[in-house]
Structure formats: C-alpha cells, structure tokens
Design an enzyme around this catalytic site. Sequence first.
Site, PDB file in Angstrom:
ATOM      1  N   ASP A   1       0.581  -1.382  -0.242  1.00 32.80           N
ATOM      2  CA  ASP A   1       0.047  -0.193  -0.069  1.00 32.80           C
ATOM      3  C   ASP A   1       0.790   1.710  -0.026  1.00 32.80           C
ATOM      4  O   ASP A   1       1.873   1.104   0.000  1.00 32.80           O
ATOM      5  CB  ASP A   1      -0.601   0.083   1.253  1.00 32.80           C
ATOM      6  CG  ASP A   1      -1.660   1.463   1.734  1.00 32.80           C
ATOM      7  OD1 ASP A   1      -1.745   1.817   0.494  1.00 32.80           O
ATOM      8  OD2 ASP A   1      -1.486   1.097   2.785  1.00 32.80           O
TER       9      ASP A   1
ATOM     10  N   ASP B   1      -0.108   5.063   1.478  1.00 33.81           N
ATOM     11  CA  ASP B   1      -0.351   6.453   2.212  1.00 33.81           C
ATOM     12  C   ASP B   1       0.127   5.301   3.432  1.00 33.81           C
ATOM     13  O   ASP B   1      -1.076   4.425   3.078  1.00 33.81           O
ATOM     14  CB  ASP B   1      -1.570   6.783   1.982  1.00 33.81           C
ATOM     15  CG  ASP B   1      -0.810   7.418   0.520  1.00 33.81           C
ATOM     16  OD1 ASP B   1      -0.292   8.041   0.165  1.00 33.81           O
ATOM     17  OD2 ASP B   1      -2.161   7.798   0.096  1.00 33.81           O
TER      18      ASP B   1
END
Length: 174
Positions: free
Chosen positions: A8, A10
């Site tokens: 992922d 952020d």
Amino acid sequence: MDKVLFLDRDGVINIEKNYLYKIEDFEFIDGVFEALKYVQNLGYKIVIITNQSGIGRGYYTFEQYNLLTTWMKEQFKQNNINISEVFCCPHAPIDNCNCRKPKIGMIKKTTKILDIDYEKSWLVGDKDSDIKTAKNANIKNTIQVQTGHKFDAKDSSATYVLNSIKEIPTVIKS
Ligand SMILES: [Zn+2]
C-alpha cells in the site's frame, strides 16, 4: 513464478496525510529504502497498489497524482530500487468499481505483468481493507504496519503486525 511484495502507499511508504497529492507534502517513512532493498535482494518484485479516491471525489486530478507517482518512482530509482508497477484505483466508493481495495482489481492487473506466486508473495498495508485484499486474492502472507491509520494490534487479521516497514527483515526471511 514471481515472489511479489505488494505495498500500500499512504501510511506504509509515506506518512499518511489526508488526500495527499503534492510532492512537497510527501514524506518517506524512515527506513523504507533499506527495507525494500532487502526484499529486492531476496528476489521479490515490488508492486504498489493504492486507493486514490481523492481523484474520484474531485480533490485532485489524475495528472496531479501521476506527477507525484513519477517523482516517487524516481526517488526509488535513485536508491537502486526497482518498482515493477504502481497501480491506482482512482474511483470514489460510490463508483462501486472493481479495483478499490478490498476488491482485487489491482492484483488482477498485476497478473498481466507478473506470474504471481501466491504462496510466497506478501502484502503490506496499514488498513484492514489492505489485509482483506490479500485474503480476497489468496495472497498468503500479510503485514499490517502501525505507521498509518490507527488500529488495535489484537484486532488485526494480518499474519504479522509490525511497527513499520523498517522491520520487514524480522519476518520476511526468504
Ligand atoms: Zn477503482
């Protein structure tokens, strides 16, 4: 087959800021380059999968997202890290698309460029929706990191909970 490390963005690679799109607001999390160099040396391919509903919600444009992505990839390159691809879901939740995590559209897209070894691949995220994405796609190994959205470690459904991506060498050994 390819061992893939799905990341992922952020809260995992960079400090979580709501609807981040400006290069000057992007801050790499401490130790990310060393951790990724370590997994790269173990033979992993690295793929970033990121929900960017800020595009669908009209907070920033796909072009602005792209400028940031190009810059981010360049930073990795300068640190001798090869990112195979960065996939993004630009949709808002109401769009009901097939790519917004925990749906697996971005994993499916990865199968077009890599031959994913699901047993040996890993997914690293900060949210339960990331961990669910791995489960929905039959990716066996998951890590939930505590550098992003807050969660209670005892409620995590991930294989491992780590303080940050920096600790990856403590769980990924081969
Ligand atoms: Zn989508």
